[in-house]
Design a protein around this motif. Sequence first.
Motif, mmCIF file in Angstrom:
data_model
loop_
_atom_site.group_PDB
_atom_site.id
_atom_site.type_symbol
_atom_site.label_atom_id
_atom_site.label_comp_id
_atom_site.label_asym_id
_atom_site.label_seq_id
_atom_site.Cartn_x
_atom_site.Cartn_y
_atom_site.Cartn_z
ATOM 1 N N UNK A 122 0.808 -1.222 0.000
ATOM 2 C CA UNK A 122 0.000 0.000 0.000
ATOM 3 C C UNK A 122 0.839 1.268 0.000
ATOM 4 N N UNK A 123 2.131 1.138 0.206
ATOM 5 C CA UNK A 123 2.999 2.317 0.323
ATOM 6 C C UNK A 123 2.848 3.244 -0.891
ATOM 7 N N UNK A 124 2.518 4.496 -0.621
ATOM 8 C CA UNK A 124 2.402 5.475 -1.698
ATOM 9 C C UNK A 124 1.151 5.325 -2.549
ATOM 10 N N UNK A 125 0.265 4.411 -2.181
ATOM 11 C CA UNK A 125 -0.959 4.232 -2.974
ATOM 12 C C UNK A 125 -2.167 4.794 -2.235
ATOM 13 N N UNK A 126 -3.197 5.085 -2.964
ATOM 14 C CA UNK A 126 -4.415 5.572 -2.310
ATOM 15 C C UNK A 126 -5.665 4.907 -2.852
ATOM 16 N N UNK A 127 -5.567 4.297 -4.033
ATOM 17 C CA UNK A 127 -6.786 3.759 -4.653
ATOM 18 C C UNK A 127 -7.322 2.522 -3.939
ATOM 19 N N UNK B 220 -19.470 12.259 -3.374
ATOM 20 C CA UNK B 220 -18.731 13.020 -4.392
ATOM 21 C C UNK B 220 -17.281 12.579 -4.459
ATOM 22 N N UNK B 221 -16.668 12.461 -3.266
ATOM 23 C CA UNK B 221 -15.253 12.097 -3.209
ATOM 24 C C UNK B 221 -15.036 10.689 -3.748
ATOM 25 N N UNK B 222 -15.893 9.779 -3.342
ATOM 26 C CA UNK B 222 -15.703 8.388 -3.772
ATOM 27 C C UNK B 222 -16.183 8.159 -5.194
ATOM 28 N N UNK B 223 -17.045 9.048 -5.648
ATOM 29 C CA UNK B 223 -17.510 8.948 -7.031
ATOM 30 C C UNK B 223 -18.350 7.713 -7.325
ATOM 31 N N UNK C 260 -9.875 17.771 -6.106
ATOM 32 C CA UNK C 260 -9.594 18.906 -5.212
ATOM 33 C C UNK C 260 -10.786 19.846 -5.162
ATOM 34 N N UNK C 261 -11.445 20.006 -6.317
ATOM 35 C CA UNK C 261 -12.562 20.925 -6.378
ATOM 36 C C UNK C 261 -13.694 20.485 -5.443
ATOM 37 N N UNK C 262 -13.851 19.163 -5.284
ATOM 38 C CA UNK C 262 -14.923 18.661 -4.422
ATOM 39 C C UNK C 262 -14.695 19.072 -2.972
ATOM 40 N N UNK C 263 -13.455 18.882 -2.518
ATOM 41 C CA UNK C 263 -13.133 19.261 -1.140
ATOM 42 C C UNK C 263 -13.282 20.762 -0.983
ATOM 43 N N UNK D 295 -10.545 7.271 -0.745
ATOM 44 C CA UNK D 295 -9.627 7.030 -1.874
ATOM 45 C C UNK D 295 -9.256 8.308 -2.629
ATOM 46 N N UNK D 296 -8.511 9.195 -1.981
ATOM 47 C CA UNK D 296 -7.979 10.387 -2.652
ATOM 48 C C UNK D 296 -6.562 10.657 -2.156
#
Lengths: 254, 260
Positions: A65-70, A99-102, B1-4, B80-81
Amino acid sequence: MITIENLHKSFGRQEVLRGISMAFDRPGIYAILGPNGSGKTTLIKSILGMALPEKGRIEFQGQNIRGRWDYRRKIDYLPQIARFPDNLRVRELLAMIQDIRGEKPQALGRLIELFSLAPFLDKSLGKLSGGTRQKVNLVQAFMYDSPVLILDEPTNGLDPVALLRLKALLREEKDKGKLLLITTHIMSFVEEMADELVFLLEGHIHFRGTLDSLKEQYKETNLERAIARILEGEVGFSTNGHGKEAARIVLQRK
Amino acid sequence: MFKILKYSFFDLTRSRWAYIYTAFFFLFTVSLLWLSGGMSKVVISLMNVILVLVPLIATMFGVMYYYNSREFTELLLAQPIRRTTIFFGQYLGLALSLSISLLLGVGLPFVLYGIFGSPEVWNFMMLLIVGVFLSFIFSAIAFFIALRNENHIKGFGLAILVWLFFAVIYDGLFLLALSLFSDYPLEQFAIGASMFNPIDLSRVLILLKLDISALMGFTGAVIQKFLGTALGMAVSLTVLSVWVILPAWGIRRVANHKDF
């Protein structure tokens, strides 16, 4: 699903995790226990990529997971403290997370009903009571159908009805084949819900196994006592005094 | 970024403090416009207030906002961002809401008073541009300091100290240096020194635009003499942009290596 190898983390001079290795590869409810400062939250935060370990590796579904976010798309998280932007409404907060998670949440309507949040949807978060905020917190954590759920003290401030519903919800998620990691200080909750325990002490895994095997190993009939025995070092573990102090703290919290 | 950014902005513009900040500038500007004669005098009086107050408020809000949303930030970090997305979103939401408070508070009275028919309109615009720059610069500095300091008291103290340094102490040191080394040619030193202080730089920029040599002070006069008005303004604006980019880069750096 999650593999941890030789994880080390310190904050300044304080070593919080000292070489943790373990794997969570089967679905079920895992309770992560330990006195305050034993590294529970740091462990969880390392899995989520919030704390950055200085040694060791964490793999999520086979990927470092290092450096990952997905990979976090597959984890739902309930933070310990339910504090949200004061001037946002409940509805807006939930919309923000979507919104963030889409992606569209699968269970939003049902959860709002389950925790009776409908009358609060248009209230500002700053005006809600602590218990209601925790319900909002639960809704945001459970609204997606991710294979892993990480819950930091989920029972905080809940009334008995909400607590019953939370337990039912946890069983439901487990039956779907999910992996649930839960930290808590409420031993009755652990006895009722957990399939397996991980007991952390001074940054090490002190015990890992089922409830029954713990009780058997410490020859106690009840979990609270078995844990007190671990901490008091009566069975020969952790006799450096620090354990005793920790036991006092744990018992005081009861 | 726009969402936040969007949600931070919603949250902040609805806060009581945003209303108070806007109302203060509105009332202050209205009373100045009605009490004093010409618009250029009002622009100068407002300049003095904006140069001190905007950095102070941006500093306080920046630190306060970061510490207040600490727990919520943890929830965002578990989404997940990217980390930088979160912090730039929050920072821009804050800087934008501060800028809008200022633009509304100062702008509305001028528009009602009829600024668009007046020759002062560009001086007034320069005042607003500088105000927006200062909001962006000082909220970035405050955010950077808060990110680096978990201890709230220390974070607040440091941020206020930085404001005090740029708003007050710097000028004192500058004057001291000028008088101590008055036997030497100091023009280049003066130009250089004013570039290192965003508040000084903003003052010079407005005064160059207003073209009032009596108020310009040593640095303003030197910049005008050496660089000319147009180039002087271009250089000042560029350096102000660098002043936004530097702390923003710092935010990015700290955010990527921090444990939450």
